[in-house]
Design a protein around this motif. Sequence first.
Motif, mmCIF file in Angstrom:
data_model
loop_
_atom_site.group_PDB
_atom_site.id
_atom_site.type_symbol
_atom_site.label_atom_id
_atom_site.label_comp_id
_atom_site.label_asym_id
_atom_site.label_seq_id
_atom_site.Cartn_x
_atom_site.Cartn_y
_atom_site.Cartn_z
ATOM 1 N N GLN A 1 0.832 -1.205 0.000
ATOM 2 C CA GLN A 1 0.000 0.000 0.000
ATOM 3 C C GLN A 1 0.867 1.257 0.000
ATOM 4 O O GLN A 1 0.549 2.238 -0.700
ATOM 5 N N ALA A 2 1.956 1.233 0.770
ATOM 6 C CA ALA A 2 2.863 2.376 0.778
ATOM 7 C C ALA A 2 3.480 2.587 -0.594
ATOM 8 O O ALA A 2 3.646 3.736 -1.049
ATOM 9 N N ALA A 3 3.823 1.509 -1.277
ATOM 10 C CA ALA A 3 4.432 1.613 -2.604
ATOM 11 C C ALA A 3 3.465 2.254 -3.599
ATOM 12 O O ALA A 3 3.866 3.067 -4.443
ATOM 13 N N ILE A 4 2.181 1.886 -3.518
ATOM 14 C CA ILE A 4 1.190 2.498 -4.403
ATOM 15 C C ILE A 4 1.153 4.004 -4.190
ATOM 16 O O ILE A 4 1.201 4.798 -5.146
ATOM 17 N N LEU A 5 1.072 4.419 -2.918
ATOM 18 C CA LEU A 5 0.967 5.852 -2.634
ATOM 19 C C LEU A 5 2.233 6.592 -3.044
ATOM 20 O O LEU A 5 2.168 7.723 -3.537
ATOM 21 N N ASP A 6 3.387 5.957 -2.864
ATOM 22 C CA ASP A 6 4.641 6.577 -3.294
ATOM 23 C C ASP A 6 4.646 6.786 -4.798
ATOM 24 O O ASP A 6 4.997 7.868 -5.298
ATOM 25 N N ARG A 7 4.244 5.774 -5.542
ATOM 26 C CA ARG A 7 4.309 5.842 -7.004
ATOM 27 C C ARG A 7 3.316 6.847 -7.576
ATOM 28 O O ARG A 7 3.652 7.640 -8.451
ATOM 29 N N VAL A 8 2.085 6.812 -7.105
ATOM 30 C CA VAL A 8 1.069 7.664 -7.736
ATOM 31 C C VAL A 8 1.175 9.119 -7.289
ATOM 32 O O VAL A 8 0.645 10.009 -7.956
ATOM 33 N N GLY B 1 4.120 10.694 -6.809
ATOM 34 C CA GLY B 1 5.406 11.268 -7.181
ATOM 35 C C GLY B 1 6.360 11.398 -6.012
ATOM 36 O O GLY B 1 7.175 12.321 -5.966
ATOM 37 N N GLY B 2 6.264 10.473 -5.048
ATOM 38 C CA GLY B 2 7.188 10.465 -3.917
ATOM 39 C C GLY B 2 6.798 11.343 -2.755
ATOM 40 O O GLY B 2 7.625 11.623 -1.889
ATOM 41 N N ARG B 3 5.533 11.743 -2.678
ATOM 42 C CA ARG B 3 5.098 12.632 -1.591
ATOM 43 C C ARG B 3 4.666 11.876 -0.338
ATOM 44 O O ARG B 3 4.315 12.505 0.667
ATOM 45 N N PHE B 4 4.661 10.544 -0.364
ATOM 46 C CA PHE B 4 4.158 9.770 0.769
ATOM 47 C C PHE B 4 5.314 9.239 1.606
ATOM 48 O O PHE B 4 6.339 8.789 1.080
ATOM 49 N N THR B 5 5.131 9.274 2.937
ATOM 50 C CA THR B 5 6.072 8.673 3.884
ATOM 51 C C THR B 5 5.309 7.754 4.822
ATOM 52 O O THR B 5 4.275 8.150 5.378
#
Length: 327
Positions: free
Chosen positions: A89-96, A98-102
């Motif tokens: 789930q973290a990888a999805i948010l990171d990818r979509v 543009g790297g704004r998710f931690t």
Amino acid sequence: MRIGVFLVAAGFPGRSPGEVLRDTVEAVTVAEEAGFDDAWIAEHHFMSYGVCPSAVTLAGVALGRTDRIGVGTAVSVLSTRHPVDLAEQAAILDRVSGGRFTLGVGRGGPWVDLEVFGTGLERFERGFAESLDLLCAALGGDSVAADGEFFRFREVPVVPAVRMRPVVACTSPGTAALAAGRGLPMLLGMHVGDGEKAAMIGAYRDRSRVDGDPGHMAAAVGYVADSTAQAVRELRASMPRWLAPGLAGYVPVDGRPRPRRDVPGYVDFLCATHPVGSADHCVASIERTAAATGLRHLILMVEGAGEHAKTLENIRRLGAEVLPRLR
């Protein structure tokens, strides 16, 4: 200084959970407009202290409503989750995004969540290190496998693959030692003062081989008013209405005595310790914390007044009157 907002999705009396969740997303959009660097969403289960049961889900909604601000979880409870599922789930948010998710994770507590989700008290008491290592493996490679006490499975590809370091909530020396041994940044809680934060950071430094700033951060109450007396008065009037029933919602899974807190005394501690007051007072408080601890990243819990309109006003005032003086 890097300054964010910390959104507990606090269930103040008279507000429905659905309303609180919608308001939490709006608070992220207003924080972006006000110039905050990031917004962090908390996760709680089966209680009014916080009414967001999936921080990654709400983070995804917030990322979709914003363009610039970073969004993170503070925290996703690792003891009730499969680490690889959370990594996906973290990888999805990171990818979509543009790297704004931690991704921020924590051990959680010995609460009834462990029973409901079937992970059990053992995962909380003995399994956090294994869970954390598996999470890091899934966030740091193209494939992942496990052969431990709690997780065993054949090697599988990580899809989508991502390179991400989780932040670890640290409220005990044991968890801080785990973070230090893995070179992961700590998230320190708002229930401790600058001296305790500095001591934990010092202990981390002694155990870790990380060169430079590991990226530690800390939560603090942030509330600005025309005067410090007014700010303290308003939070003293509002926060116990949320904290008293909210803290009572922590139900131990095994019947152990539940820690009790003097709620008015705790509110007084928060007001005295954190940036609660006039804009001048808030700036001085943040600068004092930075000097005492070396921290360069604070996330401010902005919901203390209880009413959504006041939360948005607080975010805007902090952005206009405090943030420019810290940069």
